[in-house]
Design an enzyme around this catalytic site. Structure first.
Site, PDB file in Angstrom:
ATOM      1  N   GLY A  20     -52.532 -82.874  69.608  1.00  0.00           N
ATOM      2  CA  GLY A  20     -52.160 -83.534  70.922  1.00  0.00           C
ATOM      3  C   GLY A  20     -51.701 -82.807  71.974  1.00  0.00           C
ATOM      4  N   SER A  21     -52.363 -81.488  72.034  1.00  0.00           N
ATOM      5  CA  SER A  21     -52.170 -80.687  73.272  1.00  0.00           C
ATOM      6  C   SER A  21     -52.652 -81.228  74.585  1.00  0.00           C
ATOM      7  CB  SER A  21     -52.567 -79.098  72.942  1.00  0.00           C
ATOM      8  OG  SER A  21     -53.814 -79.167  72.858  1.00  0.00           O
ATOM      9  N   ASN A  22     -54.110 -81.557  74.364  1.00  0.00           N
ATOM     10  CA  ASN A  22     -54.775 -82.128  75.430  1.00  0.00           C
ATOM     11  C   ASN A  22     -54.122 -83.348  75.934  1.00  0.00           C
ATOM     12  OD1 ASN A  22     -57.325 -80.817  76.148  1.00  0.00           O
ATOM     13  ND2 ASN A  22     -57.340 -80.698  73.902  1.00  0.00           N
ATOM     14  N   ARG A  91     -62.706 -90.287  65.439  1.00  0.00           N
ATOM     15  CA  ARG A  91     -63.368 -91.393  64.758  1.00  0.00           C
ATOM     16  C   ARG A  91     -64.657 -91.758  65.541  1.00  0.00           C
ATOM     17  NH1 ARG A  91     -60.797 -93.987  60.278  1.00  0.00           N
ATOM     18  NH2 ARG A  91     -58.755 -93.755  60.593  1.00  0.00           N
ATOM     19  N   ILE A  92     -65.699 -92.272  65.147  1.00  0.00           N
ATOM     20  CA  ILE A  92     -66.628 -92.863  65.757  1.00  0.00           C
ATOM     21  C   ILE A  92     -66.455 -94.051  66.514  1.00  0.00           C
ATOM     22  CG2 ILE A  92     -69.184 -93.333  65.717  1.00  0.00           C
ATOM     23  CD1 ILE A  92     -69.238 -91.046  63.438  1.00  0.00           C
ATOM     24  N   ILE A  93     -66.808 -94.323  67.711  1.00  0.00           N
ATOM     25  CA  ILE A  93     -66.386 -95.721  68.172  1.00  0.00           C
ATOM     26  C   ILE A  93     -67.755 -96.464  67.811  1.00  0.00           C
ATOM     27  CG2 ILE A  93     -65.929 -97.073  70.224  1.00  0.00           C
ATOM     28  CD1 ILE A  93     -63.828 -94.492  70.018  1.00  0.00           C
ATOM     29  N   ASN A 107     -64.799 -88.444  76.275  1.00  0.00           N
ATOM     30  CA  ASN A 107     -64.428 -87.662  75.358  1.00  0.00           C
ATOM     31  C   ASN A 107     -64.546 -86.083  75.663  1.00  0.00           C
ATOM     32  OD1 ASN A 107     -63.709 -86.877  72.569  1.00  0.00           O
ATOM     33  ND2 ASN A 107     -65.903 -86.241  72.127  1.00  0.00           N
ATOM     34  N   HIS A 109     -65.103 -82.275  73.985  1.00  0.00           N
ATOM     35  CA  HIS A 109     -65.474 -81.529  72.883  1.00  0.00           C
ATOM     36  C   HIS A 109     -65.560 -80.093  72.905  1.00  0.00           C
ATOM     37  CE1 HIS A 109     -67.603 -81.595  69.123  1.00  0.00           C
ATOM     38  NE2 HIS A 109     -68.466 -80.404  69.478  1.00  0.00           N
TER      39      HIS A 109
HETATM   40  C1  GAR Z   1     -59.668 -80.425  71.021  1.00  0.00           C
HETATM   41  O1  GAR Z   1     -60.291 -79.043  71.106  1.00  0.00           O
HETATM   42  C2  GAR Z   1     -60.952 -81.305  71.251  1.00  0.00           C
HETATM   43  O2  GAR Z   1     -61.997 -80.966  71.991  1.00  0.00           O
HETATM   44  C3  GAR Z   1     -61.214 -81.682  69.786  1.00  0.00           C
HETATM   45  O3  GAR Z   1     -60.323 -81.858  69.171  1.00  0.00           O
HETATM   46  C4  GAR Z   1     -59.221 -80.828  69.552  1.00  0.00           C
HETATM   47  C5  GAR Z   1     -58.033 -81.671  69.669  1.00  0.00           C
HETATM   48  O4  GAR Z   1     -56.764 -80.812  70.103  1.00  0.00           O
HETATM   49  N1  GAR Z   1     -62.433 -82.713  69.732  1.00  0.00           N
HETATM   50  C6  GAR Z   1     -63.284 -82.810  68.943  1.00  0.00           C
HETATM   51  O5  GAR Z   1     -63.775 -81.779  68.043  1.00  0.00           O
HETATM   52  C7  GAR Z   1     -64.183 -84.253  69.237  1.00  0.00           C
HETATM   53  N2  GAR Z   1     -65.555 -83.878  68.322  1.00  0.00           N
HETATM   54  P1  GAR Z   1     -55.461 -81.169  70.503  1.00  0.00           P
HETATM   55  O6  GAR Z   1     -55.316 -82.539  69.467  1.00  0.00           O
HETATM   56  O7  GAR Z   1     -54.679 -80.432  70.584  1.00  0.00           O
HETATM   57  O8  GAR Z   1     -55.725 -82.053  72.043  1.00  0.00           O
END
Ligand code: GAR
EC number: 2.1.2.2
Length: 201
Positions: A20-22, A91-93, A107, A109
């Site tokens: 959940g940092s983002n 999850r894939i929507i 999203n 990535h």
């Molecule tokens: C992030 O690096 C995001 O880009 C990735 O999950 C991480 C979540 O970090 N997403 C994917 O790989 C999607 N295919 P967070 O929970 O600390 O935000």
């Protein structure tokens, strides 16, 4: 900020499955006013670190029950966010939901798509030995990390970096850029032509 100003803002919901940092950066940027949107809720599909972060920030947490995508559709219908923001939502929507909401789901990535889609993209890139990797922010379609690309930022991998260093550099890039791109999407005219996202038109 009073309630009237607050309610005039666009609203977003953030979906996460992990740390959940983002999500936290988006919520903090919203509270500071740098992100022009109100973070209406954190939506998760499992117990995860993002929940605690939301509680600390006073943001409503919605935990999807099974089948998650039926709940997801109901929540989106009820909350009517201007943008649905995936931030580590693993999850894939389903296609019928994408068809209903495209292009209002985005999203992030942690690779330069179309290289290294799917899980563990940072490790995939690191193990492959690429010299340049980065992040991609894209509209969500029914594929795995395949939707039209809104934004990419590259980073050169230095030989001295271990995987952990690369992970922290990638997360820094994500945290610096996701909220800015969301601001742009909510404020600046843009259109999607095939796979191409065009601004100012
Ligand atoms: C992030 O690096 C995001 O880009 C990735 O999950 C991480 C979540 O970090 N997403 C994917 O790989 C999607 N295919 P967070 O929970 O600390 O935000």
């Amino acid at each position: 900020m009073n309630n009237i100003e607050q309610s005039n803002k666009p609203s977003i919901v953030v979906l996460a499955s992990g740390n959940g940092s983002n999500f936290q950066v988006l919520a903090e940027k919203s509270l500071s006013g740098e992100l022009i949107a109100n973070v209406r809720a954190l939506i998760v599909d499992r117990a995860c670190g993002a929940i605690e972060r939301a509680k600390k920030l006073g943001i409503e947490v919605i935990i999807l029950s099974k089948p998650w995508y039926e709940d997801f559709e109901k929540v989106i219908n009820d909350l009517k966010p201007d943008l649905v923001v995936l931030a580590g939502f693993m999850r894939i929507i389903p296609e019928h939901i994408v068809a209903k909401y495209f292009p209002r789901i985005v999203n992030i990535h942690p690779s330069l798509l179309p290289a290294f889609p799917g899980k563990d993209a940072i490790k995939q890139a690191y193990d492959y030995g690429v010299k340049v990797t980065g992040i991609t922010i894209h509209f969500v379609d029914a594929g795995v990390d395949t939707g039209p690309i809104i934004f990419q930022k590259a980073i050169e991998i230095e030989e001295s970096w271990d995987l952990e260093t690369l992970e922290s550099k990638i997360h820094e890039l994500e945290h610096e850029n996701y909220w800015r791109v969301i601001n742009n999407l909510l404020q600046k005219p843009h259109k999607i032509e095939g796979r191409k996202v065009k601004w100012g038109v």
